[in-house]
Design a protein around this motif. Structure first.
Motif, PDB file in Angstrom:
ATOM      1  N   GLU A 116     122.169  36.377  -9.487  1.00 52.41           N
ATOM      2  CA  GLU A 116     120.989  36.549  -8.644  1.00 52.41           C
ATOM      3  C   GLU A 116     120.015  37.550  -9.274  1.00 52.41           C
ATOM      4  OE1 GLU A 116     118.411  35.857  -5.551  1.00 52.41           O
ATOM      5  OE2 GLU A 116     120.233  34.775  -6.095  1.00 52.41           O
ATOM      6  N   PHE A 117     120.553  38.623  -9.853  1.00 50.57           N
ATOM      7  CA  PHE A 117     119.700  39.622 -10.498  1.00 50.57           C
ATOM      8  C   PHE A 117     118.937  39.003 -11.669  1.00 50.57           C
ATOM      9  CE2 PHE A 117     118.707  43.247 -13.211  1.00 50.57           C
ATOM     10  CZ  PHE A 117     118.273  44.186 -12.299  1.00 50.57           C
ATOM     11  N   THR A 118     119.634  38.206 -12.484  1.00 52.46           N
ATOM     12  CA  THR A 118     118.991  37.537 -13.620  1.00 52.46           C
ATOM     13  C   THR A 118     117.913  36.570 -13.148  1.00 52.46           C
ATOM     14  OG1 THR A 118     121.035  37.715 -14.910  1.00 52.46           O
ATOM     15  CG2 THR A 118     119.405  36.099 -15.650  1.00 52.46           C
TER      16      THR A 118
ATOM     17  N   GLY B  57     127.597  48.930  -6.170  1.00 54.27           N
ATOM     18  CA  GLY B  57     126.725  49.139  -5.014  1.00 54.27           C
ATOM     19  C   GLY B  57     125.250  49.150  -5.366  1.00 54.27           C
ATOM     20  N   LEU B  58     124.898  49.719  -6.517  1.00 52.49           N
ATOM     21  CA  LEU B  58     123.497  49.763  -6.933  1.00 52.49           C
ATOM     22  C   LEU B  58     122.960  48.352  -7.176  1.00 52.49           C
ATOM     23  CD1 LEU B  58     120.954  51.277  -7.788  1.00 52.49           C
ATOM     24  CD2 LEU B  58     121.961  51.541 -10.072  1.00 52.49           C
ATOM     25  N   LEU B  59     123.753  47.525  -7.827  1.00 55.76           N
ATOM     26  CA  LEU B  59     123.339  46.145  -8.091  1.00 55.76           C
ATOM     27  C   LEU B  59     123.199  45.359  -6.792  1.00 55.76           C
ATOM     28  CD1 LEU B  59     122.726  43.786  -9.971  1.00 55.76           C
ATOM     29  CD2 LEU B  59     125.194  43.489 -10.299  1.00 55.76           C
ATOM     30  N   GLU B  60     124.170  45.492  -5.910  1.00 52.84           N
ATOM     31  CA  GLU B  60     124.116  44.792  -4.621  1.00 52.84           C
ATOM     32  C   GLU B  60     122.881  45.204  -3.819  1.00 52.84           C
ATOM     33  OE1 GLU B  60     126.480  44.792  -0.360  1.00 52.84           O
ATOM     34  OE2 GLU B  60     127.588  45.396  -2.164  1.00 52.84           O
ATOM     35  N   HIS B  61     122.650  46.503  -3.717  1.00 52.06           N
ATOM     36  CA  HIS B  61     121.504  47.019  -2.962  1.00 52.06           C
ATOM     37  C   HIS B  61     120.183  46.583  -3.593  1.00 52.06           C
ATOM     38  CE1 HIS B  61     118.795  49.714  -0.905  1.00 52.06           C
ATOM     39  NE2 HIS B  61     118.528  50.378  -2.027  1.00 52.06           N
ATOM     40  N   SER B  62     120.101  46.618  -4.916  1.00 51.91           N
ATOM     41  CA  SER B  62     118.866  46.245  -5.607  1.00 51.91           C
ATOM     42  C   SER B  62     118.547  44.769  -5.419  1.00 51.91           C
ATOM     43  CB  SER B  62     118.975  46.572  -7.098  1.00 51.91           C
ATOM     44  OG  SER B  62     119.158  47.957  -7.299  1.00 51.91           O
ATOM     45  N   VAL B  63     119.561  43.924  -5.479  1.00 50.53           N
ATOM     46  CA  VAL B  63     119.359  42.483  -5.281  1.00 50.53           C
ATOM     47  C   VAL B  63     118.877  42.207  -3.857  1.00 50.53           C
ATOM     48  CG1 VAL B  63     120.572  40.276  -5.038  1.00 50.53           C
ATOM     49  CG2 VAL B  63     120.906  41.668  -7.096  1.00 50.53           C
TER      50      VAL B  63
ATOM     51  N   ILE C  50     103.255  39.549  -6.102  1.00 53.27           N
ATOM     52  CA  ILE C  50     104.686  39.334  -5.861  1.00 53.27           C
ATOM     53  C   ILE C  50     105.513  39.710  -7.086  1.00 53.27           C
ATOM     54  CG2 ILE C  50     106.448  37.612  -5.296  1.00 53.27           C
ATOM     55  CD1 ILE C  50     104.399  36.217  -3.551  1.00 53.27           C
ATOM     56  N   ASP C  51     104.980  39.521  -8.280  1.00 52.70           N
ATOM     57  CA  ASP C  51     105.698  39.939  -9.487  1.00 52.70           C
ATOM     58  C   ASP C  51     105.870  41.456  -9.518  1.00 52.70           C
ATOM     59  OD1 ASP C  51     105.961  37.372 -10.353  1.00 52.70           O
ATOM     60  OD2 ASP C  51     104.507  37.512 -11.982  1.00 52.70           O
ATOM     61  N   LEU C  52     104.831  42.168  -9.112  1.00 54.17           N
ATOM     62  CA  LEU C  52     104.916  43.628  -9.075  1.00 54.17           C
ATOM     63  C   LEU C  52     105.917  44.081  -8.018  1.00 54.17           C
ATOM     64  CD1 LEU C  52     103.945  46.410  -9.986  1.00 54.17           C
ATOM     65  CD2 LEU C  52     102.021  46.189  -8.394  1.00 54.17           C
ATOM     66  N   VAL C  53     105.928  43.412  -6.876  1.00 51.39           N
ATOM     67  CA  VAL C  53     106.920  43.704  -5.834  1.00 51.39           C
ATOM     68  C   VAL C  53     108.326  43.489  -6.382  1.00 51.39           C
ATOM     69  CG1 VAL C  53     107.893  42.873  -3.656  1.00 51.39           C
ATOM     70  CG2 VAL C  53     105.426  43.237  -3.855  1.00 51.39           C
ATOM     71  N   THR C  54     108.525  42.372  -7.071  1.00 52.75           N
ATOM     72  CA  THR C  54     109.851  42.039  -7.606  1.00 52.75           C
ATOM     73  C   THR C  54     110.317  43.068  -8.619  1.00 52.75           C
ATOM     74  OG1 THR C  54     109.377  39.678  -7.308  1.00 52.75           O
ATOM     75  CG2 THR C  54     111.199  40.253  -8.771  1.00 52.75           C
ATOM     76  N   ALA C  55     109.472  43.360  -9.602  1.00 55.59           N
ATOM     77  CA  ALA C  55     109.845  44.330 -10.638  1.00 55.59           C
ATOM     78  C   ALA C  55     110.045  45.724 -10.038  1.00 55.59           C
ATOM     79  CB  ALA C  55     108.773  44.367 -11.724  1.00 55.59           C
ATOM     80  N   GLY C  56     109.167  46.097  -9.116  1.00 55.75           N
ATOM     81  CA  GLY C  56     109.290  47.411  -8.482  1.00 55.75           C
ATOM     82  C   GLY C  56     110.576  47.544  -7.693  1.00 55.75           C
ATOM     83  N   ALA C  57     110.965  46.491  -6.978  1.00 54.86           N
ATOM     84  CA  ALA C  57     112.194  46.526  -6.187  1.00 54.86           C
ATOM     85  C   ALA C  57     113.428  46.560  -7.086  1.00 54.86           C
ATOM     86  CB  ALA C  57     112.250  45.319  -5.259  1.00 54.86           C
TER      87      ALA C  57
END
Length: 342
Positions: A142-144, A187-193, A215-222
Motif C-alpha cells: 500500500e505504501f508503494t 507502527g510508523l508504517l501503519e500510521h503513515s499509510v 492531492i500529490d502534495l497531500v499524499t507526499a506530505g502525509a
C-alpha cells in the motif's frame, strides 16, 4: 499465587487489563521503560513498562519486592537493583513479573511483588515485542502504491528519500510512538499509510467541491509527516525514545531531515517549502508541538487525518480491553476523556 514462578500461568497483557482489583497475575515480557523514583516516604521504587506480543502495561516495583534469577534456582543475581544508579539496567531485558491489581485515583494500578530475571537466550527479548496487526507485505504494498500515484517531481523525490537514501530500511520497522498510539514494530508504517489514505479521501472531497488543493502534495506530505520519528525513537528491541526525541521532538527533527533531503535532491523551492510547512504544522496547534499552524489546505488536511488516526486508535485500544459487561473505559489521559463502547 506463590512466589514460585513455576506455579504461575503466564497471562497476556491484554487479559491483565480486563482483570479486577486484587487479582494476581504472572506476566512475561520485555521491559520497554524503567526509571527509579521515590514514594511519599522517600523510599525508592522502580516505575517500569513491560511489553508482550499483545501490548504493554505500566507498573511499580516497590522497595520490598523480591528479585530472583529463576534459571539459577532462585538465587538473587541482581543484588539490590535500586542501589544501581543506571536506571536503564532493566530496559530491553526479558523479565517475569508476579503482580497484583491495585487502584490509584480510580484507575487500575499494577504492583509487582516478585521479579524473575529469566534466561535471555531461552526467552529472547525481541520475541516479546508487539508488532503491527497488519502484515508487513500488505503495508509495504500500500505504501508503494501511494508513492507511485504521485506525479513528478514528488514521485521522484519520494523514491530518492526511501530508495536512494535508504530511509525505507528503518521506516518499515519503526514505531510511531513509545506510548499512546502505534507504539510497536511497524507502527510508523501503519500510521503513515492510514493517515495518507484518509488525507487523500478528504482532499478529493474538497477538490470535487471546487477547492484548489494539490492531492500529490497531500499524499507526499502525509507519507513524510512523521519522518522525524526515525531520529526520535529507537528499537531496543521495543520502542524507546532517544535523547533527541525528548529535547528536540520528531516535528523539528522531521523538518531537519526533510530540508536536507530537499536541498540534496534539488526540489523546487516552493514545493520544498510546502512540504516543510506540512511537516512542521501537522500537529495542528502550538499546544500540541507544532511550531507553526497549518496555513494551506494541504496542511489542514494532513493535520486532520493525522489527528483522526491518533484519536480512533486510542478509542480502539481502550475499548478492546473492556470487560463484556462494561461500556465506559477508564480515563484516557492523553485524550483527556473516557471512551464509550456503545
Amino acid at each position: 499465587m506463590t512466589e514460585n514462578k513455576s506455579s504461575a500461568t503466564v497471562i497476556k497483557t491484554s487479559e491483565i487489563k480486563k482483570m479486577q482489583k486484587d487479582e494476581k497475575f504472572y506476566v512475561l515480557g520485555v521491559v520497554t521503560r524503567s526509571s527509579v523514583r521515590k514514594d511519599k516516604n522517600g523510599r525508592p521504587y522502580w516505575d517500569i513498562a513491560i511489553m508482550d506480543g499483545d501490548g504493554s502495561i505500566e507498573g511499580k516495583v516497590w522497595s520490598n519486592c523480591i528479585w530472583y534469577a529463576y534459571e539459577d534456582g532462585g538465587k538473587d543475581i541482581i543484588g539490590d537493583p535500586l542501589s544501581d544508579s543506571r536506571t536503564s539496567i532493566l530496559e530491553g531485558k526479558t523479565l517475569g513479573l508476579l503482580g497484583q491489581i491495585g487502584e490509584y485515583k480510580g484507575q487500575a494500578q499494577y504492583a509487582f511483588n516478585a521479579v524473575y530475571y529469566v534466561d535471555q537466550d531461552k526467552y529472547p527479548p525481541h520475541s516479546f515485542v508487539q508488532r503491527s496487526p497488519i502484515s508487513p507485505d500488505e503495508l509495504e504494498k500500500e505504501f508503494t502504491k501511494l508513492r507511485n500515484v504521485c506525479s513528478e517531481p514528488l514521485k521522484g523525490f519520494l523514491n530518492f528519500v526511501f530508495d536512494t537514501k535508504k530511509y525505507w530500511d528503518k521506516f518499515k520497522d519503526w514505531p510511531a510512538a513509545v506510548t499512546h498510539h502505534h507504539a510497536y514494530v511497524g507502527g510508523l508504517l501503519e500510521h503513515s499509510v492510514t493517515t495518507t489514505r484518509v488525507a487523500r479521501y478528504i482532499a478529493k472531497v474538497y477538490r470535487s467541491l471546487g477547492m484548489e488543493i494539490d492531492i500529490d502534495l497531500v499524499t507526499a506530505g502525509a507519507l513524510l509527516h512523521d519522518i522525524g520519528k526515525l531520529e526520535a525513537y529507537t528499537l531496543n528491541p521495543a520502542p524507546n525514545m532517544v535523547t533527541e526525541g525528548n529535547v528536540i521532538d520528531h516535528v523539528a527533527l522531521g523538518y531537519k531531515i526533510l530540508s536536507g533531503l530537499s536541498e540534496e535532491y534539488g526540489l523546487e523551492s516552493k514545493l520544498s517549502l510546502a512540504l516543510a510547512h506540512i511537516v512542521l504544522s501537522h500537529h495542528g496547534s502550538k499546544e500540541f508541538g507544532s511550531p507553526v499552524l497549518p496555513a494551506i489546505p494541504e496542511a489542514f488536511v494532513v493535520s486532520a487525518a493525522d489527528d483522526l488516526d491518533f484519536r480512533l486508535f486510542c478509542w480502539q485500544e481502550s475499548v478492546s480491553t473492556l470487560e463484556e459487561d462494561k461500556e465506559i473505559t477508564d480515563f484516557h489521559y492523553a485524550m483527556q476523556r473516557r471512551f464509550w463502547k456503545k
